[in-house]
Design an enzyme around this catalytic site. Sequence first.
Site, PDB file in Angstrom:
ATOM      1  N   LYS A   1       0.846  -1.202   0.000  1.00 63.39           N
ATOM      2  CA  LYS A   1       0.000   0.000   0.000  1.00 63.39           C
ATOM      3  C   LYS A   1       0.881   1.253   0.000  1.00 63.39           C
ATOM      4  O   LYS A   1       0.599   2.221  -0.701  1.00 63.39           O
ATOM      5  CB  LYS A   1      -0.940  -0.020   1.212  1.00 63.39           C
TER       6      LYS A   1
ATOM      7  N   GLN B   1      -5.114  -1.734   9.613  1.00 60.20           N
ATOM      8  CA  GLN B   1      -4.906  -3.041   8.979  1.00 60.20           C
ATOM      9  C   GLN B   1      -5.514  -4.146   9.838  1.00 60.20           C
ATOM     10  O   GLN B   1      -5.294  -4.205  11.046  1.00 60.20           O
ATOM     11  CB  GLN B   1      -3.395  -3.274   8.757  1.00 60.20           C
TER      12      GLN B   1
ATOM     13  N   ASP C   1     -11.310   2.315   3.493  1.00 57.46           N
ATOM     14  CA  ASP C   1     -11.548   0.875   3.303  1.00 57.46           C
ATOM     15  C   ASP C   1     -13.015   0.604   2.961  1.00 57.46           C
ATOM     16  O   ASP C   1     -13.347  -0.464   2.445  1.00 57.46           O
ATOM     17  CB  ASP C   1     -11.244   0.116   4.608  1.00 57.46           C
TER      18      ASP C   1
HETATM   19  N1  GUN Z   1      -6.831  -7.103   5.872  1.00 55.23           N
HETATM   20  C1  GUN Z   1      -7.015  -7.845   4.745  1.00 55.23           C
HETATM   21  N2  GUN Z   1      -7.523  -7.073   3.760  1.00 55.23           N
HETATM   22  C2  GUN Z   1      -7.672  -5.831   4.268  1.00 55.23           C
HETATM   23  C3  GUN Z   1      -8.153  -4.609   3.725  1.00 55.23           C
HETATM   24  O1  GUN Z   1      -8.564  -4.502   2.572  1.00 55.23           O
HETATM   25  N3  GUN Z   1      -8.125  -3.542   4.588  1.00 55.23           N
HETATM   26  C4  GUN Z   1      -7.702  -3.639   5.868  1.00 55.23           C
HETATM   27  N4  GUN Z   1      -7.747  -2.553   6.620  1.00 55.23           N
HETATM   28  N5  GUN Z   1      -7.260  -4.766   6.394  1.00 55.23           N
HETATM   29  C5  GUN Z   1      -7.239  -5.857   5.594  1.00 55.23           C
END
Ligand code: GUN
Length: 297
Positions: free
Chosen positions: A54, A98, A121
Site C-alpha cells: 500500500k 490493517q 476501506d
Molecule cells: N486485511 C485484509 N484485507 C484488508 C483490507 O482490505 N483492509 C484492511 N484494513 N485490512 C485488511
Amino acid sequence: MSAKLIDGKKVAEITMKLISDDVENWVKAGNRRPFLKVVQVGTDPASTSYIKAKTRSCKRVGIDTDTTHLPDTVSARELKSIIRSFNEDENIDGILVQLPLPSHLSSHDVIESIDHRKDVDGFHPMNVGRLTVDQPTFKSCTPAGIFELFRHYSIPVKSKHAVVVGASNIVGSPMAIMLSRENAEGKATTTICHKYTKDLTRHTIAADILIVAAGQPSLIKAEMVKEGVVVIDVGINRVADESSDKGYKLVGDCDFEGLKNKASWITPVPGGVGPMTVAMLMKNTLLAAKKSIYPDD
Ligand code: GUN
C-alpha cells in the site's frame, strides 16, 4: 488453456496511472497532497507485507502516507483515542487500520471509531449502509476492484447468476450487495455461500460468475463449475514451498490448473484481484481528499 486471463496487474497499472494524473491535477490546482494514515497493531508478517504494498502504491500515485505502529498489547481505549486524534487531524484524508486485529480488540468497535468520511476501506457501517441502499460512498476496495476488471474486459454482469463463496465483511458480503443492486453495475441474480452451506457444488455449478473469497487453498475444483464460467479468485494463501527462497508460495482458493480449461475468464493468483484492491484504495483516498474540500460534489 481455453480461459482468457484477467490481468489484474495490467489493469491496476492503467488505473494507477489515471489516479496519479488525477492526484497531480489536484495538487496543481493548489490543494494539499492527499494523505493516508495506516495503523498497524502488532507485527503480523502478512499485514506487514500488505502495508508495504500500500505504501509503495501511495508513492507511485503521489499520495503521502505513513504508518503508526502499535504494540499488540495496545488497549481498545488507547487505540480508539489515537484514531480519534487522526479523525480530528485536518492533514489526514484517509485512515486505514490493517486487519486482523489481536483477539482482545473488536474490529467492529475500532472501525466504528474511524470518522466515516475518512474510512477509505469502506468498512464503517455508515459506508456499508450507504452501499446497501445504493448511495455514493467509499466502496470496499476488493469488490470495487473486481467491478473495474469486469468493466475493463467488458464482462457482463446484468441478469447473470453470480455466486459468491465467502461472506466476509471485507469481500464476500459487499461483493454480493454490489452484484445484486439494481444499478448500472449490478442486476445479477446473486447467491452467497459460506462455511455453513450444504453441498457447495450444487451452487457453484450453477454460476455464470463465481467469486471465491473463502481463504481455503484449492477449495474450488474443475468439477464444481460449468463450462464458460467467469472465475474471480480472491484468495491469497501462503502454502509451504521448499523450492522458494521465502519457503512459501501464494495460491488462491481455486485450482487454477484445472479451472483454466473450463472457464471463459479467470484471474491468476498472484496478479489478479490483489493489485486492483490497492489501486481502489488509492482511488478512495483521493476521493476522501476531494470530499474534505468539496463535500457536496
Ligand atoms: N486485511 C485484509 N484485507 C484488508 C483490507 O482490505 N483492509 C484492511 N484494513 N485490512 C485488511
